[in-house]
Design a protein around this motif. Structure first.
Motif: not given
Length: 208
Positions: A46-53, A189-196
């Motif tokens: 989740g934290r990595i997804a936030r950093i990436h986004r 998937k993109t939406h899963e990254i956003s949700r995380a």
């Protein structure tokens, strides 16, 4: 002497350094999360997804601002070459009327004939307006005719410098502003990254 073309390339080089900074900063942030042993895998992802986004959003902003900066720089060259910088009200009005007349020219051969007529009459404002119309339509022969006697050499240098500015390939430009997902997100998937990225892990998601 720094030419507009080299100055524009310097702008692009500086822009590329900003992209590199985003990549380096993102990699460092992700590595810090990876090194945090107290996080569960879900919290870590989740934290990595936030950093990436957030990094991708920063790159997208750079994409827009970088292109706008180059476009603005090029437009300044054309404004200096073909624009009206006079503050005299009568001159401004005359140029406005000349531009309105030139705007009705839709055929390069007619524009060429009209330009020659304006030059013979000594109507420099109308001739300049026709040259501006020709430039916007890509009528190179008409633009060149505007400087047939060398009287507009300075403006033609600016126009030629504009033509030599670096051209941005949209595919390459977009690729330079795309951040590939880190290995932890490759299966998402993109939406899963956003949700995380949007999941609240304020409790730390401590691993058992």
């Amino acid at each position: 002497m720094t030419t507009p073309a080299s100055a524009a390339q310097a702008m692009l080089d500086h822009h590329a350094s900003k992209i590199e900074i985003v990549h380096a900063k993102t990699a460092q942030a992700i590595n810090r999360v990876r090194a945090h042993r107290g996080l569960s895998q879900q919290a870590r992802d989740g934290r990595i997804a936030r950093i990436h986004r957030e990094a991708q959003a920063e790159l997208e902003e750079l994409s827009v601002s970088g292109k706008q900066a180059l476009d603005t720089y090029g437009q300044r060259l054309i404004d200096r070459a073909l624009g009206n910088r006079s503050s005299d009200p009568q001159t401004v009005m005359a140029m406005r009327q000349a531009n309105q007349l030139a705007a009705s020219l839709n055929d390069p051969s007619i524009a060429m004939e009209t330009l020659r007529g304006a030059q013979q009459d000594g109507d420099t404002q109308y001739a300049k307006a026709i040259a501006a119309r020709a430039f916007s339509n890509g009528w190179t022969d008409v633009v060149n005719q505007w400087n047939h006697d060398g009287s507009n050499d300075a403006s033609m240098r600016l126009i030629n410098e504009y033509r030599e500015l670096p051209q941005l390939d949209p595919v390459i430009w977009n690729a330079h502003h795309f951040l590939a997902p880190p290995k932890e997100l490759e299966h998402m998937k993109t939406h899963e990254i956003s949700r995380a990225a949007e999941t609240d892990y304020s409790d730390g998601g401590e691993a058992a």
